[in-house]
Design an enzyme around this catalytic site. Structure first.
Site, PDB file in Angstrom:
ATOM      1  N   GLU A  19      -2.580  11.809   2.991  1.00  0.00           N
ATOM      2  CA  GLU A  19      -3.354  11.264   4.105  1.00  0.00           C
ATOM      3  C   GLU A  19      -3.188  12.157   5.327  1.00  0.00           C
ATOM      4  O   GLU A  19      -2.091  12.624   5.624  1.00  0.00           O
ATOM      5  CB  GLU A  19      -2.922   9.840   4.440  1.00  0.00           C
ATOM      6  CG  GLU A  19      -3.824   9.173   5.462  1.00  0.00           C
ATOM      7  CD  GLU A  19      -3.544   7.696   5.639  1.00  0.00           C
ATOM      8  OE1 GLU A  19      -4.474   6.950   5.980  1.00  0.00           O
ATOM      9  OE2 GLU A  19      -2.371   7.290   5.435  1.00  0.00           O
ATOM     10  N   GLU A  75       0.861  -1.184   0.000  1.00  0.00           N
ATOM     11  CA  GLU A  75       0.000   0.000   0.000  1.00  0.00           C
ATOM     12  C   GLU A  75       0.896   1.232   0.000  1.00  0.00           C
ATOM     13  O   GLU A  75       1.920   1.269   0.684  1.00  0.00           O
ATOM     14  CB  GLU A  75      -0.898   0.009   1.240  1.00  0.00           C
ATOM     15  CG  GLU A  75      -1.685   1.299   1.443  1.00  0.00           C
ATOM     16  CD  GLU A  75      -2.438   1.335   2.768  1.00  0.00           C
ATOM     17  OE1 GLU A  75      -2.584   2.434   3.335  1.00  0.00           O
ATOM     18  OE2 GLU A  75      -2.868   0.258   3.242  1.00  0.00           O
TER      19      GLU A  75
END
Length: 382
Positions: free
Chosen positions: A140, A135
């Protein structure tokens, strides 16, 4: 069969002869931005957020995804519905139908990022069988966090101890732990209100056999190679990566990462933003209950007016074997479409985002064909 393979390889070699630069393979922008994305259409059973991710039909009807008058894509949380205690708020999760393998670069140009107490947005990528295949978190943040945080997540055995040539700073270095291998940045215009106030900016990710590298530029500092052309890019003027995850003895990235799908999502609370100790550190006084869900998700939703992405474009580029495979796939699709005119009449291609996905097998085959031609490339290729 042998002759067929020789012809196919020769065709791919011809395509690869011009494939030493990064060339555009998909352009998600304008009125066709949302073509080529799948809507999740279920509650957030992945990070346990207090949201229901809408289907495309529902998201369009409720205007949680749309293209605004400026031609930018809006991806947002419901900020107009009164949610009762025990219910979830509507939001969006999009996954690209394309898979991107080593030899690709992904660019997102945005004007606004979601933020606010309980808000947990991300623009990221993952392989289908998470955590196998890895990932990559490009954008974020949670709650009122002022700066962006980069990360990669893997299965056990990948570390990020001493990265070379990285402008950001290490936070966590064990990529198999919950936080992953995280890199921070002290630029307050990389996220939250500061990002929008500066006119937004650009994030870029180079996904290569030599490693995974990410950059951030605020609007005034976007490289000329990204401002002047959309059909090809030159990364030589990008400078030091903000986050650098090289393929080295600490982490063989080609072992831990597989072809990636790009993802947008905005969840609320959940198992990061809503953890009491984490939430309280930034948003304890956001409401009378001192609780992420009760003080934010429940109610009329006006506190989510800033919980949206405004995106000018997402563009993906490829070089070497990945580019040749993408071009070969496009050629094959064009030939197939031409031979089935009735299907063409019933389904008109409206966006480059609808091109067939680049398969891993195709890239591996191309690597054998083009190895000699691309040996002089500035980057290691498959």
């Amino acid at each position: 069969m042998v002759l067929h393979r020789q012809v196919l390889c020769a065709t791919m070699l011809s395509l690869a002869s011009a494939a030493l630069g990064y060339e555009l393979i998909h352009d998600y922008s304008g009125n066709t931005f949302f073509d080529g994305w799948d809507y999740y259409g279920k509650w957030d059973n992945l990070t346990l957020g207090n949201v229901t991710y809408l289907t495309q039909e529902a998201a369009t009807q409720q205007k949680l995804t749309y293209v605004n008058d400026a031609g930018n894509a809006i991806i947002k949380v419901d900020n107009f519905t009164t949610v009762a205690s025990g219910e979830r708020r509507n939001s969006i999760r999009l996954t690209s139908q394309e898979y991107y393998d080593f030899g690709t670069v992904w660019i997102i140009d945005a004007l606004h990022m979601p933020w606010g107490c309980s808000v947990w947005p991300a623009f990221w990528s993952t392989a289908p069988d998470w955590p196998v295949g890895g990932e990559i978190d490009i954008v974020e943040g949670i709650n009122t966090q002022p700066n962006n945080q980069f990360a990669i997540h893997t299965t056990e055995g990948c570390y990020h101890d001493n990265p070379p040539n990285q402008a950001g700073f290490n936070i966590d270095t064990n990529c198999s732990q919950a936080s992953g291998c995280t890199v921070g940045i002290n630029t307050q215009n990389s996220y939250q209100a500061g990002f929008a106030a500066a006119g937004g900016g650009v994030y870029a990710t180079q996904y290569d056999t030599s490693g995974i590298y990410m950059w951030f530029w605020s609007r005034p500092n976007v490289p000329a190679s990204l401002s002047s052309s959309s059909t090809s890019i030159n990364i030589s003027d990008w400078g030091t990566p903000t986050a650098s995850f090289p393929n080295d003895q600490a982490c063989n990235t080609t072992k831990f990462f597989k072809p990636q799908q790009l993802i947008f999502d905005i969840t609320l609370c959940g198992d990061w933003a809503g953890v009491p100790g984490i939430y309280d550190s930034e948003c304890y006084n956001a409401g009378p209950h001192h609780d992420c869900y009760l003080d934010n998700v429940v109610g009329n939703g006006s506190n989510y007016d800033d919980a949206y992405f405004e995106v000018s474009y997402v563009r993906t580029y490829a070089t070497g074997a990945a580019l040749a495979a993408a071009q070969a796939s496009k050629t094959a699709t064009t030939s197939s479409t031409a031979s089935t005119s009735s299907a063409t009449q019933s389904h008109t291609q409206t966006s480059d985002a609808s091109l067939p996905r680049v398969s891993l097998h195709g890239v591996l085959f191309m690597s054998m064909c083009v190895a000699g031609l691309i040996a002089g490339s500035v980057l290691p290729l498959l």
